[in-house]
Design an enzyme around this catalytic site. Structure first.
Site, mmCIF file in Angstrom:
data_model
loop_
_atom_site.group_PDB
_atom_site.id
_atom_site.type_symbol
_atom_site.label_atom_id
_atom_site.label_comp_id
_atom_site.label_asym_id
_atom_site.label_seq_id
_atom_site.Cartn_x
_atom_site.Cartn_y
_atom_site.Cartn_z
ATOM 1 N N HIS A 1 -40.965 14.978 -4.908
ATOM 2 C CA HIS A 1 -40.019 16.047 -5.216
ATOM 3 C C HIS A 1 -38.915 15.576 -6.163
ATOM 4 O O HIS A 1 -38.644 16.180 -7.202
ATOM 5 C CB HIS A 1 -39.419 16.573 -3.904
ATOM 6 C CG HIS A 1 -38.399 17.639 -4.121
ATOM 7 N ND1 HIS A 1 -37.052 17.374 -4.172
ATOM 8 C CD2 HIS A 1 -38.542 18.953 -4.353
ATOM 9 C CE1 HIS A 1 -36.411 18.507 -4.406
ATOM 10 N NE2 HIS A 1 -37.289 19.474 -4.512
ATOM 11 N N CYS B 1 -51.355 20.600 -16.226
ATOM 12 C CA CYS B 1 -49.931 20.730 -15.940
ATOM 13 C C CYS B 1 -49.452 19.704 -14.923
ATOM 14 O O CYS B 1 -48.322 19.742 -14.469
ATOM 15 C CB CYS B 1 -49.587 22.141 -15.478
ATOM 16 S SG CYS B 1 -50.397 22.591 -13.939
HETATM 17 C C1 PEP Z 1 -50.420 19.292 -9.653
HETATM 18 O O1 PEP Z 1 -50.820 19.181 -8.509
HETATM 19 O O2 PEP Z 1 -50.782 18.564 -10.585
HETATM 20 C C2 PEP Z 1 -49.423 20.319 -9.990
HETATM 21 C C3 PEP Z 1 -49.040 20.508 -11.223
HETATM 22 O O3 PEP Z 1 -48.876 21.000 -8.959
HETATM 23 P P1 PEP Z 1 -47.732 20.417 -8.009
HETATM 24 O O4 PEP Z 1 -47.228 19.161 -8.610
HETATM 25 O O5 PEP Z 1 -46.711 21.464 -7.938
HETATM 26 O O6 PEP Z 1 -48.468 20.229 -6.728
#
Ligand code: PEP
Ligand code: MG
Length: 877
Positions: A455, A832
């Site tokens: 986080h 992403c």
């Molecule tokens: C991922 O899991 O790569 C993602 C972009 O989602 P998060 O980091 O919010 O789990």
């Protein structure tokens, strides 16, 4: 036929960098173009790899070739190892493919022994010089080859200077140095138990081994990890005839750049020391003079050096960093390489080289290290102050930049202290969403737990704020507002400095300097945009972050983490009510409170992007990150829901999961509570309709992304709610509004069944944070704890949460594409996960055919440049 392990300088060239290392290839090249280079040979990087394969031994074949080349070198130089009339002395230096300044070892004056030193003393009529060389050699050899600490020898020098009543080494006489050499050898015998080796060949093998060994020293390992240099490359070893800069006042040594490595300004920049050897310049024992002063003392050598600089710059078409020696007025080149430079200088030099007609735009783009751009966009430590500081600990460099301030332990204190003008660093065991305002108020964040995608790391990167996460060496006592690190107790208000690029932690104040973007930045970025073939989007959760990202060149939003939109004051309450609802009615009531925030924020995002694509990901909160922990917040929630604190505590307890990252999150929430998907769809569609009404020119097409899908039926199930809700909203508004529904590929099963999933998805966006977590089975939040053990054991070379594991995770990505595309040729592809802003990972994304990468706002320029470099290197058809 035996492999060739050793090359004379005259046998190599600049293109043989992989085999001969950067230094060796350039020594060969300088030899080829007729520059004055003391001759010698290079032992290849393959020999280094072989040394490790053979259990850290130089095998007989390599040994034989080294011996053959000593003979050749003796013929070329007309000198001989250990000779009583014309002895050969050499330097032994490391030289990997990529330069690693100061990371590996060097030995000078090798070949000396009790007899040879007398010979050169007599021949040169300069016994002081001879004994100075000898005592230096014993010192270096003992330190580098036999690992007897430097300090013992320094103590002896200091004692000698004290006895003689002098301040500087140069004031010691030949006799003093002779006595010192004797003392050094005695010290060697005490520590090692044998006599100091007198046979030059034995000395040489020891030195070569030491250089190979230094490839694996701790600082080299850290440097490689920070600079993406594979362990498998190995280092070459260069054995070169000595040129002496310490033979008297008509001798000297220097280091110079053809352009200023700090600003990029054209013109000679460097330092020179008379009567010295190279290490004296680097070690800072004496203050060198500016290179321009060399002209008066050594007019001929200076003129020659200027000519060499011009030749080398033209030849390499880049700024050069050179080492040279002047022996009795004659210039010798010891090294040249493309100089390391600051980001500002890199941009300036790239632009100047294009303007000077030396480089094309594509070449200029390819010259700049994208990772360097970080330093332009974030505050940095003052370089001098940083050099003088020693880290007291190290965590993960989770979000770049430098921060210095007083320690606070709670987000509230960060806000309060910052409000009264204090600069603070927020130190936490780990962060949670309620820390967000505190994180914003702080200069930087330091956490004990958490990895590169925890986080704190993700949020800090989004804000462009410095963060060091996962420093497990901190013994934290949050309750009493103190912690221990490196044997010291730190309390609230103590100063601390943290470096979000290296992960280093420093005690006290290291001044920082602000970020600076010059005009050259825009020019280079425009070139990058011209050549890249992938789009670059951003991960942004607020209109402010989105605007920043657009300023930095983002062409869309690839990921809006909707749960992050509730970090703000007041909003988290409505969100918690939603999470802690026990009935559909309660949840719908809470959702009704949440909905206006969502719509307002989505409108803000669409407006910031002015019609460019915006992907909204549906709720994916690992619930543990969001439930209240403070008594006050629990009370607030109880009041809002008309429940008792006990009831809320029971609900919170029931939400606790053994493994929240694999728990009730992602699309699983929308399966359990379709009303959440319904509310989010309504907000997405209404916001788009409203913005398109205000700005018909934008033609915003919303993209809805369903997270954590691993089974086609999950996607179908949630999509049914999305489509029904969206179509009803659009019909009710009486407008036309195309929209897309896609999914994240972040669970291995999704990649494995991508042919099924692609039938229902308009796009795949690779969530490589979760995909890495679930492919390796390493927790995103806990991996930081054991990664360093994995580095030490050579199991991993990099953090797979920062740099994409192309072998495993990458294979799943390729599989998902090759399964998905045939069934849905229009399938749009992106990434992403945090890897979308890592240059090597961006290159991989280009190779496998993604349409876009998406990364946090401050990494957008890095991704633009990396995407351009990938396209220039290997253009797609
Ligand atoms: C991922 O899991 O790569 C993602 C972009 O989602 P998060 O980091 O919010 O789990
Ligand atoms: Mg994810």
């Amino acid at each position: 036929m035996a492999r060739k392990w050793v090359y004379l300088f005259s046998e190599g060239n600049a293109n043989m960098r992989e085999l001969l290392g950067g230094k060796g290839a350039n020594l060969a090249e300088m030899t080829n173009i007729g520059l004055p280079v003391p001759q010698g040979f290079t032992i290849t990087t393959e020999a280094c790899t072989q040394y490790y394969e053979d259990g850290r031994e130089i095998n007989a074949e390599i040994m034989e070739q080294i011996n053959e080349h000593i003979v050749k070198m003796e013929e070329i130089t007309g000198k001989k190892f250990g000779d009583k009339t014309n002895p050969l002395l050499v330097s032994v230096r490391s030289g990997a493919r990529a330069s690693m300044p100061g990371m590996m070892d060097t030995i000078l004056n090798l070949g000396l022994n009790e007899e040879v030193v007398e010979t050169i003393a007599e021949q040169s009529k300069n016994p002081r010089w001879a004994w100075d060389c000898y005592r230096r050699f014993i010192q270096m050899y003992s330190d580098v080859v036999m690992e007897v600490g430097k300090k013992y020898f320094e103590q002896l020098i200091d004692k000698m200077k004290e006895e003689k009543g002098v301040t500087f080494d140069v004031e010691l006489t030949a006799e003093d140095l002779k006595v010192l050499a004797g003392q050094f050898k005695e010290e060697y015998k005490n520590k090692i138990g044998t006599e100091f080796p007198t046979d030059p060949k034995e000395q040489l093998m020891g030195a070569v081994k030491a250089v190979f060994r230094s490839w694996d020293n701790p600082r080299a390992n850290v440097y490689r990890r920070d600079n993406d240099i594979p362990y498998s490359w190995g280092t070459a070893v260069n054995v070169q005839a000595m040129a002496f800069g310490n033979m008297g006042d008509d001798c000297g040594t220097g280091v110079a750049f053809t352009r200023d490595p700090a600003t990029g300004a054209k013109g000679l920049f460097g330092e020179f020391l008379t009567n010295a050897q190279g290490e004296d310049v680097v070690a800072g024992v004496r203050t060198p003079m500016h290179i321009s002063e060399m002209e008066q003392k050594f007019p001929q050598a200076f003129a020659d050096f200027n000519r060499v600089c011009e030749i080398l710059e033209k030849h390499y078409r880049d700024m050069q960093d050179m080492e040279f020696t002047v022996e009795h007025g004659k210039l010798f080149m010891l090294q040249t390489r493309n100089g390391k430079r600051t980001a500002q200088a890199a941009l300036q030099i790239a632009c100047d080289l294009v303007d000077e007609g030396m480089r094309t735009e594509e070449e200029a783009v390819a010259m700049i290290d994208p990772r360097n751009l970080d330093t332009l966009l974030h505050p940095q430590f003052d370089a001098k102050a940083l050099k003088a500081a020693t880290p007291i600990g190290k965590g993960l460099g989770a979000s770049p930049g430098a921060a210095c301030g007083k320690i606070v332990f709670t987000a509230d204190d960060a806000v309060e202290w910052a409000a009264r003008g204090e600069k603070v660093v927020l130190v936490r065991l780990e962060t949670s969403p309620e820390d967000i305002t505190g994180m914003k108020s702080a200069q930087g964040i330091l956490t004990v737990r958490g990895g590169m995608t925890s986080h704190a790391a993700v949020v800090a990167r989004g804000m462009g704020e410095c963060c060091v996460s996962g420093c497990g060496d901190i013994a934290m006592d949050e309750e009493n507002k103190k912690f221990e690190l490196a044997g010291k107790t730190f309390v609230e208000g103590d100063y601390i400095s943290i470096d979000g690029t290296t992960g280093n932690i420093y005690d006290g104040i290291i001044p920082t300097v602000d970020a600076q973007i010059a005009g050259t930045f825009g020019r280079v970025m425009a070139w990058a945009d011209k050549y890249r073939q992938m789009k670059v989007r951003t991960n942004a959760d607020t209109p402010a972050d989105a605007k920043k990202a657009v300023e930095l060149g983002a062409e869309g939003i690839g990921l809006c983490r909707t749960e992050h939109m509730f970090f703000g004051e007041g909003r988290i309450d409505a969100f918690r009510e939603m999470i802690c609802s026990t009935t559909v009615e309660e949840r719908e009531a809470a959702l009704a409170k949440v909905m206006p925030y969502q719509q307002e924020d989505f409108e803000g995002l669409y407006e910031a992007l002015e019609g460019a694509p915006v992907t909204i990901r549906f709720l994916d909160p690992p619930l543990h990150e969001f439930v209240p922990t403070e008594a006050e917040d629990i009370q607030k929630l109880a009041d809002a829901q008309g429940k008792t604190v006990e009831e809320i505590n029971v609900i919170i307890e029931s939400l606790k999961e053994f493994n929240p990252m694999m728990g009730h999150r992602g699309c699983r929430l929308a399966v359990s509570y379709p009303e959440i998907a319904k509310m989010q769809t309504t907000a997405v569609i209404r916001a788009a309709i409203a913005v398109n009404a205000r700005h018909p020119e934008y033609k915003t097409v919303p993209e809805i992304m369903i997270p954590l899908v691993g089974e086609i039926k999950e996607l179908k199930y949630v999509k049914k709610t999305v489509v029904a809700t969206a179509d009803a909203e659009i019909a009710a508004a009486g407008v036309e509004l195309p929209y897309h529904v896609g999914t994240m590929i972040e669970i291995p099963r999704a990649a494995l069944t991508a042919d099924e999933i692609a039938t229902e998805a308009d796009f795949f966006c690779f969530g490589t944070n979760d995909l890495t977590q679930m492919t390796y089975g390493y927790s995103r939040d806990d991996a930081g704890k054991f990664l360093s053990d994995y580095y030490d054991a050579k199991i991993l070379e990099n953090d797979p949460f920062a740099k994409l594991d192309q072998t495993g995770v990458g294979k799943l990505m390729k599989m998902a594409i090759s399964l998905g595309k045939p069934v849905n040729p229009d399938l749009h592809l992106g990434i992403c996960g945090e890897h979308g802003g890592d240059p090597a990972s961006v290159e991989f994304c280009h190779e496998i055919g993604l349409d876009y990468v998406s990364c946090s706002p401050f990494r957008v320029p890095i991704a633009r440049l990396a995407a351009a470099q990938a396209a220039i290197k290997n253009p797609r058809q």
